[in-house]
Structure formats: structure tokens, C-alpha cells
Design a protein around this motif. Structure first.
Motif, PDB file in Angstrom:
ATOM      1  N   PHE A 197      14.956  52.508  -1.776  1.00 19.12           N
ATOM      2  CA  PHE A 197      15.200  53.867  -1.310  1.00 19.12           C
ATOM      3  C   PHE A 197      16.674  53.975  -0.992  1.00 19.12           C
ATOM      4  N   SER A 198      17.133  55.209  -0.890  1.00 15.90           N
ATOM      5  CA  SER A 198      18.548  55.322  -0.583  1.00 15.90           C
ATOM      6  C   SER A 198      18.707  55.352   0.929  1.00 15.90           C
ATOM      7  N   SER A 200      19.903  56.200   4.615  1.00 15.60           N
ATOM      8  CA  SER A 200      20.268  57.442   5.291  1.00 15.60           C
ATOM      9  C   SER A 200      21.767  57.419   5.576  1.00 15.60           C
ATOM     10  N   GLN A 203      22.590  54.989   8.300  1.00 15.92           N
ATOM     11  CA  GLN A 203      22.517  53.600   7.826  1.00 15.92           C
ATOM     12  C   GLN A 203      23.748  53.264   6.988  1.00 15.92           C
ATOM     13  N   THR A 228      12.937  51.603  17.195  1.00 13.45           N
ATOM     14  CA  THR A 228      12.131  50.932  16.193  1.00 13.45           C
ATOM     15  C   THR A 228      11.803  51.936  15.086  1.00 13.45           C
ATOM     16  N   THR A 233      16.635  46.955  10.351  1.00 17.26           N
ATOM     17  CA  THR A 233      16.451  45.782   9.502  1.00 17.26           C
ATOM     18  C   THR A 233      17.049  46.011   8.120  1.00 17.26           C
ATOM     19  N   ARG A 266       9.221  39.704   4.057  1.00 21.52           N
ATOM     20  CA  ARG A 266      10.156  40.780   3.750  1.00 21.52           C
ATOM     21  C   ARG A 266      11.522  40.204   3.372  1.00 21.52           C
ATOM     22  N   THR A 383      11.046  56.377   9.323  1.00 21.18           N
ATOM     23  CA  THR A 383       9.615  56.466   9.026  1.00 21.18           C
ATOM     24  C   THR A 383       9.119  57.809   9.531  1.00 21.18           C
TER      25      THR A 383
HETATM   26  P1  ADP Z   1      13.811  48.891  12.354  1.00 22.84           P
HETATM   27  O1  ADP Z   1      14.298  47.514  12.017  1.00 22.84           O
HETATM   28  O2  ADP Z   1      14.860  49.740  13.015  1.00 22.84           O
HETATM   29  O3  ADP Z   1      12.516  48.928  13.066  1.00 22.84           O
HETATM   30  P2  ADP Z   1      13.287  49.041   9.500  1.00 22.84           P
HETATM   31  O4  ADP Z   1      14.577  48.718   8.832  1.00 22.84           O
HETATM   32  O5  ADP Z   1      12.266  47.978   9.553  1.00 22.84           O
HETATM   33  O6  ADP Z   1      13.548  49.655  10.958  1.00 22.84           O
HETATM   34  O7  ADP Z   1      12.690  50.343   8.810  1.00 22.84           O
HETATM   35  C1  ADP Z   1      11.413  50.817   9.125  1.00 22.84           C
HETATM   36  C2  ADP Z   1      10.674  51.135   7.847  1.00 22.84           C
HETATM   37  O8  ADP Z   1      11.331  52.183   7.142  1.00 22.84           O
HETATM   38  C3  ADP Z   1      10.588  49.965   6.896  1.00 22.84           C
HETATM   39  O9  ADP Z   1       9.320  49.975   6.276  1.00 22.84           O
HETATM   40  C4  ADP Z   1      11.680  50.225   5.897  1.00 22.84           C
HETATM   41  O10 ADP Z   1      11.367  49.665   4.648  1.00 22.84           O
HETATM   42  C5  ADP Z   1      11.727  51.737   5.852  1.00 22.84           C
HETATM   43  N1  ADP Z   1      13.062  52.257   5.619  1.00 22.84           N
HETATM   44  C6  ADP Z   1      14.225  51.765   6.108  1.00 22.84           C
HETATM   45  N2  ADP Z   1      15.274  52.536   5.704  1.00 22.84           N
HETATM   46  C7  ADP Z   1      14.747  53.533   4.965  1.00 22.84           C
HETATM   47  C8  ADP Z   1      15.321  54.657   4.276  1.00 22.84           C
HETATM   48  N3  ADP Z   1      16.634  54.898   4.263  1.00 22.84           N
HETATM   49  N4  ADP Z   1      14.470  55.468   3.609  1.00 22.84           N
HETATM   50  C9  ADP Z   1      13.152  55.237   3.611  1.00 22.84           C
HETATM   51  N5  ADP Z   1      12.562  54.209   4.228  1.00 22.84           N
HETATM   52  C10 ADP Z   1      13.339  53.354   4.902  1.00 22.84           C
END
Ligand code: ADP
Ligand code: ZN
Length: 732
Positions: A197-198, A200, A203, A228, A233, A266, A383
Motif C-alpha cells: 500500500f502507499s 500515508s 508516514q 496503535t 511498524t 511479518r 486502519t
Molecule cells: P502500529 O505499529 O502503529 O500499530 P502498523 O504499522 O502495524 O501500526 O499498521 C497497522 C496496520 O495497518 C497493519 O496491518 C499495516 O499493515 C497497515 N498499514 C500500515 N500503513 C498503512 C497504509 N499506509 N495504508 C494502509 N494500511 C497500512
């Protein structure tokens, strides 16, 4: 020429800070090098130590020779060796103790074995008495194949007897195997799809800043602040990719509880072979993971606290996820803080360090505000799940009862509990009862009596019927009525989780209720069993202490109740408000992780308290503003520095006099103060009386100098055990 330096200076894993000199026999001259483990005589036995350096001679005469060399290659490279020495010096530990944390023990330490059960042949029909228990056991084994006996019995909520019956009938077989390590390699092999995915915009911004530092080989610390699900991540992973692209390695720390097979999968889906470092891994497995790193077949390491010492050649990036977690601080010697060491290691290696959290500590926020860290924010969830709704219940407005647990449940919480159960959902009820001693507080308005000098709630001292400050030792009379609301009942007690479970059972007679606290979760197996039953939906209401606050993702939970937020606020710890805010945010995060939105109810007698308000708005920055003046004034971190010295002795009088004599010997400069000795909040532990001294000061150098102004390892009584905690996280 190394060979002309026939003396080895060796660190041993004992709490004596000096290095030990040994002579090197001719036959070993070209094998003993810095970073190599050696076997040496010590007293009447042989010990394994690590050669730190070689020397031409020793001030000590009559050296004993090294007996044998353990490693062909140094297990620590020169940089890591220096880092270990730095750590030992800063945290007042011996280099040998630090190396003991840093290095897997290798094949020497045999893994402990425990009985396991495996399914041989599921019986066709079982009509005998107790068949339900046996059926549950068989069903669990069908699902898992094999399980440790203790865990199986706990999960099936039965005893060993039905297992024995099944064994006699040839249905199951018992065998000995190493203790369950939560990280079983075979669990990682499922291929998790790499999702594309791209990023944000937020990010992207964060990744760009970090990658810039990686490309420039620059030390820079980043605080990545985001709830969260905000995509932290994902940011770490992009940064790690950038490091790998430069042919550098990467290290990511996460709390042990977050080091799950899912997390590992992951990372492996993305980076191929990733070394997993976990203190629960059997020693042989840990060595294997270290080897992969050393020979560069794995360039990424993920692991808990002790992974901060992982040998990664050409390290290019360090990430610390959930950097606010207190489990990064080791609570026995060496009492290092892996988050702080991450910054130290990154700066020594000229690489960036990323600290990520939804609820950063005041220390991290302060570093961000003062410009030591770059602040990066991910303000939104990527999410779809919305944040839960949070409401406060003012317990002062509830019908008041002085005794009995009835007042623990507000009408509002009870109504929501009924609704949740009727909807077929699950509820988590949270009670922070980890009070060390009894707090002195008003049972109507929760006003608590505090030490004016330390801004710390007093705890009740039965002997003298007085309130005691556990920081400076001040003892004060307890007022007969509340200075705040005039209520005549200043109390010294709290409800426990057990009584709450009972009262709940009376109110919800046909609902499966369970309890998770130190008394019920007596082993990892039991803890898992309680959580398992809850995850499967068998338990509808789970009551527990802070053990339930973290990490557990249970989609069926739509209601979280915090029964008494005031308990956390009144801990005798200058971080009480900060910790309460963090805890409430984390607890709230347990609600509504599935399809349905979550609701959170926080019961409190102090709804206007800034920490409660911060939890309500899920914005902890208010706590920082509110705490700043007091912490500045009293030189508490992050505006000051603390070192704690604890004296423990089986005899109370010796513990006191050792502590007093130590405190007298400490010399301080104008920026530093010595508090105490005072009884430690845990005044007696495992048969030893405990007193502590706090060294507190505006300057790090000042408190360190005070500590080193005396030989604290030699107390007045040789029976007194003295421990030093630099930058303590918990003052218990
Ligand atoms: P955190 O570490 O802040 O809890 P994550 O990086 O694990 O967040 O992201 C939460 C979920 O959203 C994961 O399933 C991840 O694959 C997904 N995700 C992360 N960035 C994006 C994005 N830019 N677009 C869509 N889904 C994303
Ligand atoms: Zn005090």
C-alpha cells in the motif's frame, strides 16, 4: 605483538567490579584475545569469563594461568566490548555481569525439560465418569498435537488425574521435552503475504527524515509518536529497508510480550531470515541466532531487552518499539535501560535511533521538546477501526458505602455490563491493586495525604499508626477527617480483585467470569490458559490487574471498565500520574479491536485530575505540562536524576544501620541531595528488611559522583546486601 602480552584481564559474571588478571600459557598465547571467553580458576572452582584486554604485566604477583579457551572467534567485537564496559560503569555493575546479558550461554547451559503430552489415538467412545474432562483434553490435543502437561491441564481446567487415565488407556503419551519456548521456530514458517500500500503523508514524512539520517551515516534520535494502528511498524520497516540497501544491519527492540510469532512472521515476510533474540529461547537456539548475525546470513535482528547487545556487523539502525515500556529496564544487575542504551549505542556507532510509542514517557517527550530527539508524529489511524469512546463515572456521586465491594460498581458500569453480556460480547474489568502498602486516602473524595517535601502520597504504617513518606522517611500524623471534604473516614484499605470477582459472580450468576492476577496466573501456562479461555469466548467477563492491560488482542471485547483509577494515581512514586495516564490509554486500547466499536468506562473520585482528563482525551501531553513545574522544582526526571541504593538484611537493625552509615558516607555537591534512608515501599521481601537511599540531583554528573564517593559495596554489616539502581524506573 599480542603474543608478547602474556597477561589476560578477565571479566567474570560476579558482582565484583574489578577485572581479574591471569597468565596465558604458551600454548594458548595466540588464542586468547579480547572478546574471547576463557575458563579460569576462581577459588576452588573453574569459571567462564571473558578476556577484556591483554597486558604485558600485572600489578598482582603470582598469577594463576588460564585453564582453557572457549571460543575460536571473539564473541564480542571491540565496539561491543567497549559498549559493555560503558554500560557496566554507568549502571554500576561488573563488566562480567553485562557480558552475561549480552552473550548467549552456549551449549553449556542445558535446557530444562518438563513433561509434555501428545495424542496417540483418540478413543472412539468414552462412557466412563469424568468423560467431559477427558474429552476437553483430547480436543485440545487434537488442536495442538502436543502441549506441556501443566499447560494442557490448566487450559482444560482440570487436574492431572484424567491425563493419567488417558495415558493408561493408550490415548495419550507423556514424554519429556524442553520447556515451551514461546518462540518456536516452526511457528514462523507460514508465509505471511507482503501487503502493498502507499504510505500515508505522515508516514512518508517520518520515513524521509529517518532515511536521510541513515544515508548520511548520522547519529540522530527520533521519537515516533502515534497510536496503535497509526502505521509505526510500517515506518520502521521502510527505515530498515533503507539500512539494508546500504548493506548495513538493523536492530529492532520490542517488549517481550510483543515478540509474538505474528510479529516475527511479518518481519520475515519482508526481510527473509531475521534473527530472533529472546531470553526464553533455549541457549542453543540463541547461539544459533547470534551466529546468523555474525556470519551476516541474517542482517536484521528483532528481540527483547537484552538484544540491545546483539552482535550486528555494520549496524546501520536501531529501533525501539513501545519505548515507554518499563520492561526495557532490567530489574536485576546490571539494571540497564535498553531504551537509553539504544541511544547510547546509536551515538557510538553514528547511526540513527528510532523510538516509537503511543504513550511516550516524560523523558522521551522532554528529549523531543529540548531538541535532543526529532519529534515525528503519526496523528491518525491507518486502519479503519475507530478509537473507542471513553466516559468517566464520578464515584463520589454513587450511593456511598463505607464497607464492602458494592460501591466498586457504578450503576452506569453495571448497566453497560448487562448490555454487553446480552449482546454476546465480552468485558474486561481492570483493577490496579499493586499497592505496596496501604495508602492513606479519603474514601469519599480520594484526597490522599502527601509528603510536602517529596510530593509523594504517604503510606500507612501500622506500628506507629502514622503516615510514612517512602522517599525521605518523614512520618506524619493522619488527620481524623479529610482536609478536603471534611469526611470523617480516612481509610487505609482497598478492595482486591478476588472480592470483586465474588461480588460480580453474585450479580451475574450465569455468566462465566474469570480472574487474572498474580494469584491466579502463577505460571506462564496458567496465564496462557486464562487468556485462551477468554480469547475463545468461554469467559465472558475477565477481571484483572495490570497484567490484562497490555498487548492482548481480543476482538470480542467491546467493554473495558477501570474500576478505580485513583489507586494508580496514589502510588508512592513520582511517576504515578504519568503511569496512570499511560496505563489508562493502554487499557482503553483493549476495547473494540474487532468489528464492533469499543466502550471504556473509567471510574474515579478525581474526574478532574489531569491524568484522568488526559486519558479521556487520549492526549497525554497535558500530563507533561502539569507535571513539569513540580518535577523541575524537586529535580525529578526528566529535569533531574536519581540513583537508588537499597540495603537488605535479614535483621532489621542491621539493615537500618548499614543504610544510615552508607548515607552518611555519601558526599554530595551543591546540585545533589541525599534522601533517606527510608523504609522501601516493599519494606520486607523474601525475609529481608529493606531500606533505601535516594540520591537526587539536577546534574547527572553530580549524582554519579555522589554514588562513587563511597565504597557502597561494603556496608557496615557484611550480611547486608546492597544494590544500586541508576535511573530507577520503579521505586519499590
Ligand atoms: P502500529 O505499529 O502503529 O500499530 P502498523 O504499522 O502495524 O501500526 O499498521 C497497522 C496496520 O495497518 C497493519 O496491518 C499495516 O499493515 C497497515 N498499514 C500500515 N500503513 C498503512 C497504509 N499506509 N495504508 C494502509 N494500511 C497500512
Ligand atoms: Zn518525603
Amino acid at each position: 605483538m599480542v603474543a608478547s602480552l602474556p597477561v589476560a584481564r578477565v571479566a567474570l559474571p560476579i558482582p565484583i567490579h574489578e577485572l581479574f588478571d591471569y597468565s596465558i600459557p604458551d600454548t594458548l598465547l595466540d588464542r586468547v584475545a579480547p572478546g574471547v571467553r576463557v575458563r579460569v580458576p576462581m577459588g576452588r572452582s573453574m569459571r567462564i569469563g571473558t578476556c577484556i584486554e591483554r597486558a604485558a604485566s600485572s600489578p598482582h604477583g603470582d598469577l594463576k594461568p588460564i585453564d582453557a579457551v572457549v571460543d575460536d572467534q571473539p564473541i564480542l567485537d571491540p565496539d561491543l566490548l567497549e559498549f559493555a564496559r560503558w554500560t557496566a560503569n554507568y549502571y554500576f555493575a561488573s563488566v562480567g555481569e553485562v557480558i552475561e546479558c549480552a552473550v548467549p550461554r552456549g551449549a553449556r547451559a542445558k535446557a530444562k525439560t518438563v513433561p509434555w503430552v501428545r495424542l496417540l489415538d483418540a478413543e472412539a467412545e468414552d462412557r466412563g465418569a469424568g468423560r467431559e474432562n477427558r474429552a476437553r483434553l483430547v480436543a485440545l490435543l487434537r488442536e495442538h498435537g502436543r502441549l506441556p502437561l501443566e499447560e494442557l491441564v490448566a487450559r482444560a481446567n482440570t487436574t492431572r488425574a484424567p491425563v493419567k487415565t488417558l495415558e493408561k488407556r493408550g490415548v495419550v503419551e507423556l514424554f519429556d521435552a524442553p520447556e515451551l519456548n514461546r518462540i518456536d521456530e516452526s511457528l514462523f514458517d507460514n508465509d505471511e503475504p507482503v501487503r502493498e500500500f502507499s504510505l500515508s503523508a505522515a508516514q512518508h514524512g517520518a520515513v524521509d527524515r529517518i532515511v536521510e539520517a541513515i544515508r548520511g551515516d548520522r547519529f540522530e534520535s527520533f521519537l515516533l509518536h502515534g497510536v496503535t494502528g497509526s502505521g509505526k511498524t510500517e515506518v520502521y520497516m521502510h527505515a530498515i529497508e533503507a539500512a539494508l540497501a546500504k548493506d548495513r544491519g538493523a536492530l529492532m527492540l520490542l517488549p517481550e510480550i510483543a515478540l509474538t510469532p505474528q510479529t516475527v512472521r511479518r518481519f520475515r515476510a519482508r526481510f527473509g531470515d531475521v534473527a530472533v533474540l529472546h531470553s526464553l529461547l533455549p541457549a542453543g537456539e540463541r547461539s544459533k541466532q547470534y551466529r546468523k548475525l555474525r556470519d551476516r546470513s541474517a542482517r536484521v535482528a528483532i528481540g527483547a531487552r537484552s538484544a540491545i547487545f546483539a552482535p550486528i556487523p555494520d549496524l546501520g539502525l536501531i529501533v525501539v518499539d513501545e519505548c515507554h515500556e518499563t520492561s526495557y529496564k532490567q530489574e536485576n544487575s546490571p539494571r540497564y535501560h535498553a531504551r537509553d542504551l539504544a541511544v547510547v549505542r546509536a551515538s557510538r556507532g553514528n547511526v540513527p535511533c528510532v523510538l516509537g510509542s503511543a504513550t511516550p514517557s516524560m523523558e522521551s517527550l522532554h528529549n523531543a521538546r529540548s531538541g535532543r530527539f526529532h519529534y515525528l508524529e503519526l496523528p491518525d489511524r491507518v486502519t479503519g477501526h475507530p478509537l473507542p469512546t471513553i466516559e468517566l463515572v464520578d464515584l463520589r456521586k454513587e450511593p456511598f458505602e463505607t464497607e464492602g465491594p458494592a460501591s466498586v460498581f457504578s450503576d452506569r458500569l453495571l448497566a453497560l455490563l448487562h448490555e454487553t453480556i446480552n449482546d454476546g460480547d465480552q468485558a474486561l474489568l481492570f483493577l490496579n491493586r499493586r499497592g505496596f502498602a496501604r495508602q492513606v486516602y479519603c474514601s469519599r473524595c480520594a484526597y490522599s495525604v502527601e509528603c510536602a517535601a517529596c510530593d509523594i502520597p504517604l503510606t500507612y504504617h501500622k506500628h506507629s499508626d502514622r503516615g510514612l513518606c517512602h522517599y525521605c522517611g518523614t512520618i506524619e500524623r493522619i488527620p481524623d477527617k479529610c482536609p478536603e471534604c471534611d469526611f470523617p473516614g480516612i481509610t487505609r484499605r482497598r478492595h482486591g480483585t478476588e472480592r470483586i470477582e465474588e461480588s460480580l459472580a453474585a450479580r451475574f450468576p450465569n455468566v462465566a467470569i474469570d480472574r487474572l492476577d498474580r494469584d491466579t496466573a502463577t505460571s506462564a501456562g496458567r496465564l496462557e490458559a486464562i487468556l485462551d479461555r477468554f480469547r475463545r469466548g468461554e469467559t465472558r467477563i475477565l477481571v484483572g490487574t495490570q497484567m490484562i492491560a497490555k498487548g492482548h488482542d481480543i476482538p470480542g471485547v467491546t467493554l473495558v471498565g477501570v474500576l478505580d483509577a485513583d489507586i494508580a494515581l496514589q502510588q508512592p512514586d513520582f511517576r504515578a500520574a504519568e503511569r496512570t495516564g499511560q496505563l489508562l490509554c493502554q487499557v482503553a486500547g483493549r476495547a473494540g479491536r474487532g468489528e464492533r466499536p469499543g466502550r471504556v468506562v473509567i471510574q474515579t473520585r478525581q474526574p478532574d485530575h489531569y491524568a484522568i482528563q488526559a486519558a479521556l482525551t487520549q492526549d497525554l501531553s497535558g500530563i507533561y505540562e502539569e507535571e513539569t513545574p513540580t518535577r523541575q522544582l524537586l529535580a525529578y526526571p526528566p529535569f533531574g536524576h536519581l540513583i537508588r541504593i537499597v540495603c537488605e538484611d535479614a535483621r532489621d537493625d542491621r539493615a537500618i544501620s548499614s543504610a544510615h552509615e552508607l548515607a552518611r558516607r555519601l558526599t554530595v555537591d551543591a546540585t545533589t541531595r541525599v534522601l533517606g534512608p527510608a523504609p522501601a515501599p516493599l519494606a520486607k521481601l523474601r525475609g529481608r528488611y529493606r531500606y533505601h537511599i535516594l540520591i537526587k540531583g539536577a546534574e547527572r554528573a553530580g549524582v554519579q559522583a555522589a554514588l562513587r564517593s563511597t565504597n557502597v559495596l561494603k556496608p557496615q554489616w557484611s550480611t547486608t546486601r546492597v544494590t544500586v539502581d541508576v535511573d530507577p524506573q520503579s521505586i519499590s
